[in-house]
Structures are given as C-alpha cells and as structure tokens.
Design a protein around this motif. Structure first.
Motif, PDB file in Angstrom:
ATOM      1  N   GLU A 298       0.735  -1.301   0.083  1.00  0.00           N
ATOM      2  CA  GLU A 298       0.059  -0.020  -0.096  1.00  0.00           C
ATOM      3  C   GLU A 298       0.834   1.244   0.097  1.00  0.00           C
ATOM      4  O   GLU A 298       1.866   1.428   0.711  1.00  0.00           O
ATOM      5  CB  GLU A 298      -0.909  -0.069   1.147  1.00  0.00           C
ATOM      6  N   ASN A 299       0.572   2.303  -0.918  1.00  0.00           N
ATOM      7  CA  ASN A 299       1.280   3.509  -0.679  1.00  0.00           C
ATOM      8  C   ASN A 299       0.605   4.625  -0.225  1.00  0.00           C
ATOM      9  O   ASN A 299      -0.457   5.085  -0.811  1.00  0.00           O
ATOM     10  CB  ASN A 299       1.513   3.959  -2.366  1.00  0.00           C
ATOM     11  N   PRO A 300       1.166   4.959   0.871  1.00  0.00           N
ATOM     12  CA  PRO A 300       0.368   6.002   1.844  1.00  0.00           C
ATOM     13  C   PRO A 300       0.230   7.328   1.498  1.00  0.00           C
ATOM     14  O   PRO A 300      -0.209   8.318   1.803  1.00  0.00           O
ATOM     15  CB  PRO A 300       1.209   6.047   3.311  1.00  0.00           C
ATOM     16  N   ARG A 301       1.108   7.636   0.070  1.00  0.00           N
ATOM     17  CA  ARG A 301       1.095   8.915  -0.442  1.00  0.00           C
ATOM     18  C   ARG A 301       0.425   9.032  -1.656  1.00  0.00           C
ATOM     19  O   ARG A 301       0.301   9.847  -2.628  1.00  0.00           O
ATOM     20  CB  ARG A 301       2.472   9.394  -0.721  1.00  0.00           C
ATOM     21  N   ALA A 302      -0.643   7.922  -2.047  1.00  0.00           N
ATOM     22  CA  ALA A 302      -1.098   7.935  -3.541  1.00  0.00           C
ATOM     23  C   ALA A 302      -2.084   9.154  -3.579  1.00  0.00           C
ATOM     24  O   ALA A 302      -2.129   9.432  -4.670  1.00  0.00           O
ATOM     25  CB  ALA A 302      -1.892   6.467  -3.475  1.00  0.00           C
ATOM     26  N   ASP A 303      -2.756   9.540  -2.357  1.00  0.00           N
ATOM     27  CA  ASP A 303      -3.430  10.568  -2.575  1.00  0.00           C
ATOM     28  C   ASP A 303      -2.921  11.903  -2.759  1.00  0.00           C
ATOM     29  O   ASP A 303      -3.364  12.816  -3.583  1.00  0.00           O
ATOM     30  CB  ASP A 303      -4.373  10.966  -1.265  1.00  0.00           C
ATOM     31  N   MET A 304      -1.717  12.018  -2.837  1.00  0.00           N
ATOM     32  CA  MET A 304      -0.693  13.285  -3.240  1.00  0.00           C
ATOM     33  C   MET A 304      -0.414  13.106  -4.777  1.00  0.00           C
ATOM     34  O   MET A 304       0.527  13.940  -5.185  1.00  0.00           O
ATOM     35  CB  MET A 304       0.621  13.544  -2.060  1.00  0.00           C
ATOM     36  N   GLY A 305      -0.582  11.966  -5.287  1.00  0.00           N
ATOM     37  CA  GLY A 305      -0.185  11.963  -6.658  1.00  0.00           C
ATOM     38  C   GLY A 305       1.183  11.532  -6.859  1.00  0.00           C
ATOM     39  O   GLY A 305       1.885  11.712  -7.859  1.00  0.00           O
ATOM     40  N   VAL A 306       1.934  11.003  -5.893  1.00  0.00           N
ATOM     41  CA  VAL A 306       3.094  10.544  -5.895  1.00  0.00           C
ATOM     42  C   VAL A 306       3.524   8.762  -5.607  1.00  0.00           C
ATOM     43  O   VAL A 306       2.729   8.289  -5.116  1.00  0.00           O
ATOM     44  CB  VAL A 306       4.177  11.167  -5.195  1.00  0.00           C
TER      45      VAL A 306
END
Length: 306
Positions: A298-306
């Motif tokens: 899981e990418n915890p920074r996905a909502d930041m577009g990175v």
C-alpha cells in the motif's frame, strides 16, 4: 492685592494646572478653619483666593495681562466705591461692571481639602458645587498567571503598592492582555482613591497550547496503542482523565474532551483537542525485524499523486 501671580507664587505664563496646584497648597495652609487665631493668614487666604479667581478666568486674566483691569478686577484708571454687597460698581458715564460673582467655583478645592457636601461656606458666602474634587492617580500592575490557573480561573494573590495583598478572582474569558479595574485601590486624592489597573499576562505551558477557548495537546502514543486501541490516562487542565484510543489510529488524528478548555465569557467552557502522535521506540530489534519481513504494498502517499 498687588499682583495675582505674586499672590499665588507662580510665573506669569503659568498653566491652569500650575495655578490650581499653587492655590491648593496655599489654601490648605491658610484656610481660616486652620488659622482661627491668625487674622493675617485669613487676610492672605482672601488674597490668594481672589488671585485664583482672576487667573482661572481666561478673559479676566487676559485683561489683567493687557493692563485693562487691576488685581481686584476693576477697570484700570477708574475709581469705584463698592455698593452694599459689592454687587456692582459704576464707572464713568454710569457704566456697570459686575464684580460680585466671578463665576469661579471653589468646590473641588475646598471639598478635597476640608471635606464637604453639596454646599459649604467660604469667606465669599455660599456656593454650589459644580464638579467633584479629583481622585488620586490610578496605579498599573502586571500580573503573571500560570496557564492552568488561567484556564481554571484559580484565584490569584497580588501585592498592592502599599504592601497589602488581595486575592483576585479572574474573569471568565480571561486572555493575554485582559485588564481588570480594582475600584479605590489606587493612590489617595482629595476626591478619594484612584483605581488599580491590573493587566493579565498568561505564561506559556510545556505541552498545552491555547486556541481560542480550546486547549490543544499533542499526545504521544505507542505503535501498539495505535494499532490495537487502548484506554490511556491523559493530562487536562482539570487533572488527568481516561481517554479511549480507537484501534487503527494514525498520527494526526484529533480527539475531543468536552469542557476541558478555558471558561468562555458568556457561559460554558471550551474543549481540549487531543492530537495523537505515534512515537516509535529506539533500537527495538523485534520491531525492526517485523517491518523487514512485513510485505505491505500500500502506498500511503497515493492521494498526493506520488
């Protein structure tokens, strides 16, 4: 009376404040009530009062300075034989000049020096008080209050200028710079004491921060408490309370403790806002081994577009 300035002991360019101050000092010294066996003091008191009367009247003072009237207020160059009561005198051609009522009011002077009610007597008959005597000066104080004491309105002891102490009740809604007026706690004056003006300074706190009527707190929690949830003890301005941490809590989550903030100006209190901050232990080998073998894509920074 030869010269009103000499009678009061002031310079020709003296201000109204200086004239009043000089008269107040002389009136206190020469008043007939304090010099019953000294007719010269009474005579001089009459002179300084007439001088005060003339110099406090801007028009008459200007006329005297221009040489248009003498120290008694009579037009220069004319002779007067004051009639009964001294109400009017007549100059050349029958012109009338009013000297019987100067218009000056001595109430604020005599009441402050010798006491008095609405009316009192002086060497010039009855008069009606138009203004109260001045009060003493106000005294300013700066009171440092601890953060928790300000939030809970804990009484504060303050030492006054005279060495006496007062237990001060803080007002609801107290904040940095709040001013409190303590009536009659200033310096003495002819018309009574002035006031004490107390300015509140609220000290900072090691872990509380004020936000309006709310209190903010960053609360450290362990990784285990964040993952599994827990009931933990939390400090508040009113003392420790138990707080339930939901399972799966993240750093930055904020929980609310009702009525644990500052007292509001109207009614009620603000809240305590508890922001959770996950802290990791140093050099924990088991935790390091767990994370190393933990496969989480899981990418915890996905909502930041990175």
């Amino acid at each position: 009376m030869a010269d009103p300035y000499q009678a009061l002991g002031v310079a020709k360019g003296a201000s109204e404040k200086e004239i009043k101050s000089a008269y107040r000092k002389l009136a206190k010294e020469l008043h007939p009530d304090r010099n019953k066996d000294n007719p010269k003091a009474t005579e001089r008191f009459s002179d300084v009062t007439k001088a005060y009367d003339l110099l406090l009247d801007k028009d008459k003072r200007a006329q005297f300075d221009r040489g248009e009237i003498d120290a008694e207020g009579n037009p220069a160059g004319y002779g007067f034989g004051g009639g009964p009561g001294g109400g009017y005198s007549r100059g050349a051609g029958g012109q009338q000049f009013d000297f019987g009522n100067s218009g000056s009011d001595f109430g604020d002077i005599f009441d402050g020096l010798f006491g008095g009610g609405g009316r009192s007597s002086s060497p010039f008959g009855s008069r009606q008080q138009s203004a109260p005597p001045p009060k003493g000066a106000n005294v300013s104080y700066r009171l440092k209050v601890e953060f928790v004491a300000a939030a809970t309105l804990e009484k504060q002891r303050i030492t006054m200028e005279d060495g006496k102490t007062i237990d001060l009740s803080l007002p609801k809604g107290v904040e940095e710079g709040t001013q409190m007026r303590l009536g009659g706690k200033g310096r003495q004056g002819p018309g009574g004491n002035g006031d004490a003006i107390v300015t509140i300074h609220i000290n900072g706190h090691p872990f509380y921060e004020r936000d309006g009527d709310n209190v903010k707190l960053e609360l450290p929690i362990s990784l285990k408490e964040a993952v599994e949830g827990a009931k933990i003890k939390v400090p508040t301005v009113d003392g420790p309370v138990m707080l339930s941490i939901p399972a799966g809590s993240d750093s930055g989550n904020t929980l609310r403790l009702k009525n644990k903030g500052f007292h509001k100006k109207t009614s009620g209190r603000g809240d305590q806002l508890v922001t959770l901050m996950i802290t990791l232990p140093e050099n924990d080998e088991k935790l390091a081994e767990f994370v190393k073998n933990w496969d989480n894509s899981e990418n915890p920074r996905a909502d930041m577009g990175v």
